[in-house]
Design a protein around this motif. Structure first.
Motif, PDB file in Angstrom:
ATOM      1  N   PRO A   1       0.813  -1.227   0.000  1.00  0.00           N
ATOM      2  CA  PRO A   1       0.000   0.000   0.000  1.00  0.00           C
ATOM      3  C   PRO A   1       0.845   1.276   0.000  1.00  0.00           C
ATOM      4  CG  PRO A   1      -0.860  -1.574   1.584  1.00  0.00           C
ATOM      5  CD  PRO A   1       0.452  -2.130   1.116  1.00  0.00           C
ATOM      6  N   THR A   2       2.009   1.229   0.627  1.00  0.00           N
ATOM      7  CA  THR A   2       2.967   2.332   0.602  1.00  0.00           C
ATOM      8  C   THR A   2       4.336   1.765   0.935  1.00  0.00           C
ATOM      9  OG1 THR A   2       3.665   4.429   1.643  1.00  0.00           O
ATOM     10  CG2 THR A   2       2.391   2.907   3.007  1.00  0.00           C
ATOM     11  N   GLY A   3       5.373   2.390   0.439  1.00  0.00           N
ATOM     12  CA  GLY A   3       6.723   1.965   0.764  1.00  0.00           C
ATOM     13  C   GLY A   3       7.281   2.652   1.994  1.00  0.00           C
ATOM     14  N   SER A   4       6.481   3.473   2.653  1.00  0.00           N
ATOM     15  CA  SER A   4       6.934   4.254   3.799  1.00  0.00           C
ATOM     16  C   SER A   4       6.942   3.421   5.078  1.00  0.00           C
ATOM     17  CB  SER A   4       6.019   5.459   3.986  1.00  0.00           C
ATOM     18  OG  SER A   4       6.303   6.142   5.191  1.00  0.00           O
ATOM     19  N   SER A   5       7.713   3.873   6.057  1.00  0.00           N
ATOM     20  CA  SER A   5       7.692   3.268   7.389  1.00  0.00           C
ATOM     21  C   SER A   5       6.927   4.112   8.395  1.00  0.00           C
ATOM     22  CB  SER A   5       9.131   3.076   7.897  1.00  0.00           C
ATOM     23  OG  SER A   5       9.829   2.135   7.115  1.00  0.00           O
ATOM     24  N   TYR A   6       6.377   5.262   7.966  1.00  0.00           N
ATOM     25  CA  TYR A   6       5.780   6.216   8.906  1.00  0.00           C
ATOM     26  C   TYR A   6       4.268   6.046   8.996  1.00  0.00           C
ATOM     27  CZ  TYR A   6      10.382   8.228   8.348  1.00  0.00           C
ATOM     28  OH  TYR A   6      11.752   8.398   8.307  1.00  0.00           O
ATOM     29  N   ARG A   7       3.766   6.145  10.224  1.00  0.00           N
ATOM     30  CA  ARG A   7       2.346   5.926  10.464  1.00  0.00           C
ATOM     31  C   ARG A   7       1.477   6.868   9.649  1.00  0.00           C
ATOM     32  NH1 ARG A   7       0.537   6.387  16.530  1.00  0.00           N
ATOM     33  NH2 ARG A   7       1.088   8.574  16.132  1.00  0.00           N
ATOM     34  N   ALA A   8       1.875   8.129   9.524  1.00  0.00           N
ATOM     35  CA  ALA A   8       1.049   9.092   8.791  1.00  0.00           C
ATOM     36  C   ALA A   8       0.833   8.644   7.342  1.00  0.00           C
ATOM     37  CB  ALA A   8       1.698  10.477   8.826  1.00  0.00           C
ATOM     38  N   ASP A   9       1.847   8.059   6.723  1.00  0.00           N
ATOM     39  CA  ASP A   9       1.708   7.600   5.338  1.00  0.00           C
ATOM     40  C   ASP A   9       0.816   6.367   5.250  1.00  0.00           C
ATOM     41  OD1 ASP A   9       3.374   9.640   4.323  1.00  0.00           O
ATOM     42  OD2 ASP A   9       5.166   8.475   4.823  1.00  0.00           O
ATOM     43  N   TRP A  10       0.857   5.511   6.243  1.00  0.00           N
ATOM     44  CA  TRP A  10      -0.034   4.357   6.254  1.00  0.00           C
ATOM     45  C   TRP A  10      -1.478   4.781   6.516  1.00  0.00           C
ATOM     46  CZ3 TRP A  10       0.821  -0.632   4.802  1.00  0.00           C
ATOM     47  CH2 TRP A  10       2.143  -0.947   4.479  1.00  0.00           C
ATOM     48  N   ASP A  11      -1.668   5.862   7.273  1.00  0.00           N
ATOM     49  CA  ASP A  11      -3.021   6.399   7.452  1.00  0.00           C
ATOM     50  C   ASP A  11      -3.601   6.852   6.118  1.00  0.00           C
ATOM     51  OD1 ASP A  11      -2.982   5.973  10.201  1.00  0.00           O
ATOM     52  OD2 ASP A  11      -2.365   8.015  10.684  1.00  0.00           O
ATOM     53  N   VAL A  12      -2.782   7.542   5.332  1.00  0.00           N
ATOM     54  CA  VAL A  12      -3.235   7.988   4.009  1.00  0.00           C
ATOM     55  C   VAL A  12      -3.521   6.787   3.118  1.00  0.00           C
ATOM     56  CG1 VAL A  12      -2.548   9.223   1.918  1.00  0.00           C
ATOM     57  CG2 VAL A  12      -2.041  10.210   4.165  1.00  0.00           C
ATOM     58  N   ALA A  13      -2.629   5.802   3.136  1.00  0.00           N
ATOM     59  CA  ALA A  13      -2.828   4.601   2.316  1.00  0.00           C
ATOM     60  C   ALA A  13      -4.121   3.890   2.691  1.00  0.00           C
ATOM     61  CB  ALA A  13      -1.637   3.663   2.469  1.00  0.00           C
ATOM     62  N   ALA A  14      -4.426   3.846   3.985  1.00  0.00           N
ATOM     63  CA  ALA A  14      -5.660   3.187   4.424  1.00  0.00           C
ATOM     64  C   ALA A  14      -6.887   3.932   3.923  1.00  0.00           C
ATOM     65  CB  ALA A  14      -5.682   3.081   5.943  1.00  0.00           C
ATOM     66  N   ASP A  15      -6.867   5.252   3.971  1.00  0.00           N
ATOM     67  CA  ASP A  15      -7.988   6.034   3.438  1.00  0.00           C
ATOM     68  C   ASP A  15      -8.207   5.717   1.953  1.00  0.00           C
ATOM     69  OD1 ASP A  15      -8.657   7.323   5.794  1.00  0.00           O
ATOM     70  OD2 ASP A  15      -7.372   9.049   5.406  1.00  0.00           O
ATOM     71  N   LYS A  16      -7.107   5.663   1.222  1.00  0.00           N
ATOM     72  CA  LYS A  16      -7.194   5.390  -0.215  1.00  0.00           C
ATOM     73  C   LYS A  16      -7.746   3.992  -0.463  1.00  0.00           C
ATOM     74  CE  LYS A  16      -4.234   5.012  -4.337  1.00  0.00           C
ATOM     75  NZ  LYS A  16      -2.879   5.300  -4.889  1.00  0.00           N
ATOM     76  N   TRP A  17      -7.237   2.992   0.233  1.00  0.00           N
ATOM     77  CA  TRP A  17      -7.684   1.619   0.010  1.00  0.00           C
ATOM     78  C   TRP A  17      -9.117   1.396   0.479  1.00  0.00           C
ATOM     79  CZ3 TRP A  17      -5.747  -2.808  -2.302  1.00  0.00           C
ATOM     80  CH2 TRP A  17      -4.545  -2.619  -2.993  1.00  0.00           C
ATOM     81  N   ASN A  18      -9.521   2.071   1.538  1.00  0.00           N
ATOM     82  CA  ASN A  18     -10.928   1.993   1.942  1.00  0.00           C
ATOM     83  C   ASN A  18     -11.836   2.513   0.826  1.00  0.00           C
ATOM     84  OD1 ASN A  18     -10.759   0.810   4.512  1.00  0.00           O
ATOM     85  ND2 ASN A  18     -10.364   2.778   5.499  1.00  0.00           N
ATOM     86  N   ALA A  19     -11.426   3.622   0.219  1.00  0.00           N
ATOM     87  CA  ALA A  19     -12.239   4.197  -0.857  1.00  0.00           C
ATOM     88  C   ALA A  19     -12.248   3.289  -2.091  1.00  0.00           C
ATOM     89  CB  ALA A  19     -11.707   5.585  -1.219  1.00  0.00           C
ATOM     90  N   LEU A  20     -11.066   2.798  -2.497  1.00  0.00           N
ATOM     91  CA  LEU A  20     -10.999   1.904  -3.648  1.00  0.00           C
ATOM     92  C   LEU A  20     -11.750   0.601  -3.381  1.00  0.00           C
ATOM     93  CD1 LEU A  20      -7.240   2.315  -4.648  1.00  0.00           C
ATOM     94  CD2 LEU A  20      -9.218   3.250  -5.860  1.00  0.00           C
ATOM     95  N   GLY A  21     -11.605   0.082  -2.165  1.00  0.00           N
ATOM     96  CA  GLY A  21     -12.285  -1.153  -1.817  1.00  0.00           C
ATOM     97  C   GLY A  21     -13.793  -1.023  -1.863  1.00  0.00           C
ATOM     98  N   GLU A  22     -14.299   0.149  -1.489  1.00  0.00           N
ATOM     99  CA  GLU A  22     -15.740   0.382  -1.553  1.00  0.00           C
ATOM    100  C   GLU A  22     -16.225   0.409  -3.000  1.00  0.00           C
ATOM    101  OE1 GLU A  22     -19.317   0.419  -0.713  1.00  0.00           O
ATOM    102  OE2 GLU A  22     -18.040   0.592   1.055  1.00  0.00           O
ATOM    103  N   ILE A  23     -15.434   1.037  -3.876  1.00  0.00           N
ATOM    104  CA  ILE A  23     -15.782   1.043  -5.303  1.00  0.00           C
ATOM    105  C   ILE A  23     -15.801  -0.380  -5.835  1.00  0.00           C
ATOM    106  CG2 ILE A  23     -15.015   1.772  -7.596  1.00  0.00           C
ATOM    107  CD1 ILE A  23     -13.749   4.242  -6.176  1.00  0.00           C
ATOM    108  N   ALA A  24     -14.788  -1.171  -5.467  1.00  0.00           N
ATOM    109  CA  ALA A  24     -14.712  -2.549  -5.934  1.00  0.00           C
ATOM    110  C   ALA A  24     -15.873  -3.381  -5.390  1.00  0.00           C
ATOM    111  CB  ALA A  24     -13.376  -3.165  -5.509  1.00  0.00           C
ATOM    112  N   ARG A  25     -16.233  -3.163  -4.141  1.00  0.00           N
ATOM    113  CA  ARG A  25     -17.317  -3.954  -3.562  1.00  0.00           C
ATOM    114  C   ARG A  25     -18.629  -3.712  -4.291  1.00  0.00           C
ATOM    115  NH1 ARG A  25     -19.617  -3.925   2.625  1.00  0.00           N
ATOM    116  NH2 ARG A  25     -19.931  -1.715   2.169  1.00  0.00           N
ATOM    117  N   ARG A  26     -18.853  -2.486  -4.717  1.00  0.00           N
ATOM    118  CA  ARG A  26     -20.091  -2.206  -5.445  1.00  0.00           C
ATOM    119  C   ARG A  26     -20.147  -2.951  -6.767  1.00  0.00           C
ATOM    120  NH1 ARG A  26     -19.469   3.304  -3.333  1.00  0.00           N
ATOM    121  NH2 ARG A  26     -18.567   4.015  -5.297  1.00  0.00           N
ATOM    122  N   GLU A  27     -18.973  -3.387  -7.267  1.00  0.00           N
ATOM    123  CA  GLU A  27     -18.921  -4.178  -8.505  1.00  0.00           C
ATOM    124  C   GLU A  27     -18.788  -5.676  -8.222  1.00  0.00           C
ATOM    125  OE1 GLU A  27     -19.523  -2.756 -11.401  1.00  0.00           O
ATOM    126  OE2 GLU A  27     -19.713  -0.873 -10.297  1.00  0.00           O
TER     127      GLU A  27
END
Length: 396
Positions: A197-223
């Motif tokens: 999801p990200t190549g970073s080691s920092y929590r803030a970057d993983w927070d952003v990655a989680a927001d993105k994947w939650n949004a993408l995952g919701e789009i995928a679930r609707r399909e």
């Protein structure tokens, strides 16, 4: 950061109403994904005339491995391979070799080996193969689905397009939706990526990655698709989430939680899924066993790949099953070898995670293609299949 909730009934109804096939779908009493798969499978029959004649569904006919007493660890219908392992075969020129080449002939050979499932690593093949070089289209997906059906194979994922932008650009969103459409035509339950999801080691970057994947995952679930991310070793390293800050204001120490463990915690389990690469998880076990705690002390924590899966079992519908021998010189602890010829204890791993009719293990060997032995990758695919089929629970 906010987890995404279920879409409202109003939104779902509006989305469904956009489809011109909605009335027929409702009259058949099937969901959108099954309706789409049925239609495209029928259409595929008119797209491609068989090259090899009316071949039987080879994988379905090869029930050589009977599950006596429930001792088989990976049931026949769950034995799969990621096509990256045989990428040289799908990519070679059929006009210059007698070896299987292109997707269709490779599917036929894998079915003969006994495989029931494949995971894609993109949709490109040699230009001289049936269908041409690029099958990353609706028409190409119909061809692929017809060939999978012909040989009794099931597609179970793809390492494909995950939008690089966030927030999403219109172009990236459109491309992502196109890939979801392709996945549905091919008949996949899952669609994913080969990267973290990200190549970073920092929590803030993983927070952003989680927001993105939650949004993408919701789009995928609707399909009707489960969206998954795939790990390498670094994703199971330790998260930097506390202690003194560096000169750029970033944390320098860890609470001891691993990056993907944190990602599991903060993503919505209804829309975000994971594929564990078991080889790279064992490399992480070798590499990441101590960390500097927030108070500056050095602490030891040995990673347990099977334990993490067992605690989050439904989050891991797919595995990459690749093997390794011990290496003390490459910095990873292991060197890749064909499945079943190394030292990773797959009998124990599959026994511990259980859920054998849920998980989908895909054999992978990055090193299977050979510049000097063009038949090697498909030959090693057979070795891997036979070794996976031979796995049995230990008698106590």
């Amino acid at each position: 950061m906010t987890l995404h909730s279920d879409p409202s009934r109003t939104e779902a109804a509006a989305s469904a109403a956009d489809s011109p096939d909605e009335g027929l779908r409702r009259s058949l009493g099937v969901n959108r994904r099954r309706f789409l798969s049925t239609c495209t499978a029928v259409a595929a029959g008119a797209v491609a005339a068989p090259v090899f004649g009316a071949a039987p569904a080879l994988a379905q006919d090869q029930d050589r491995d009977h599950d006596h007493g429930g001792q088989v660890l990976v049931p026949p219908h769950k034995r799969g391979i990621i096509l990256y392992t045989v990428r040289d075969a799908t990519g070679r020129d059929p006009l210059s070799t007698d070896l299987p080449s292109g997707f269709r002939e490779v599917f036929q050979q894998l079915a003969r080996h006994g495989y029931r499932q494949v995971e894609f690593a993109g949709y490109r093949q040699h230009a001289n193969a049936p269908g041409g070089a690029n099958l990353e289209t609706v028409e190409g997906a119909r061809l692929l689905r017809s060939w999978l059906d012909e040989y009794g194979l099931r597609a179970q994922g793809n390492h494909g397009f995950i939008p690089p932008s966030w927030p999403l650009t219109t172009a990236d969103l459109d491309t992502f939706k196109k890939h979801l459409e392709i996945a549905n035509i091919i008949g996949m339950d899952h669609m994913g990526t080969g990267g973290d999801p990200t190549g970073s080691s920092y929590r803030a970057d993983w927070d952003v990655a989680a927001d993105k994947w939650n949004a993408l995952g919701e789009i995928a679930r609707r399909e009707g698709i489960k969206l998954y991310t795939h790990n390498h070793d670094s994703a199971y390293g330790f998260l930097l989430d506390g202690g003194p800050l560096d000169d750029q204001g970033r944390p320098t120490r860890s609470s001891g939680i691993r990056k993907l463990e944190y990602f599991l915690r903060i993503t919505d389990p209804r829309v975000v899924w994971l594929e564990m690469d078991i080889f790279w998880a064992h490399v992480a076990q070798y590499k990441f066993h101590t960390y500097t705690a927030h108070d500056g002390s050095t602490r030891r924590s040995v990673f347990d790949p099977a334990g993490l899966v067992a605690r989050n079992n439904k989050r891991y519908p797919l595995f990459h099953a690749k093997d390794g021998v011990v290496s003390t010189t490459n910095g990873m602890g292991y060197e890749m070898v064909p499945f079943g010829t190394g030292v990773i204890d797959y009998t124990t791993f599959f026994s511990r995670v259980g859920q054998r009719n849920y998980h989908n293990p895909m054999i992978e060997d990055d090193n299977a293609p050979s510049a000097t032995d063009p038949g090697q990758s498909l030959r090693e695919a057979k070795i891997g299949y036979d070794n996976m089929a031979a796995l049995r629970k230990r008698r106590h």
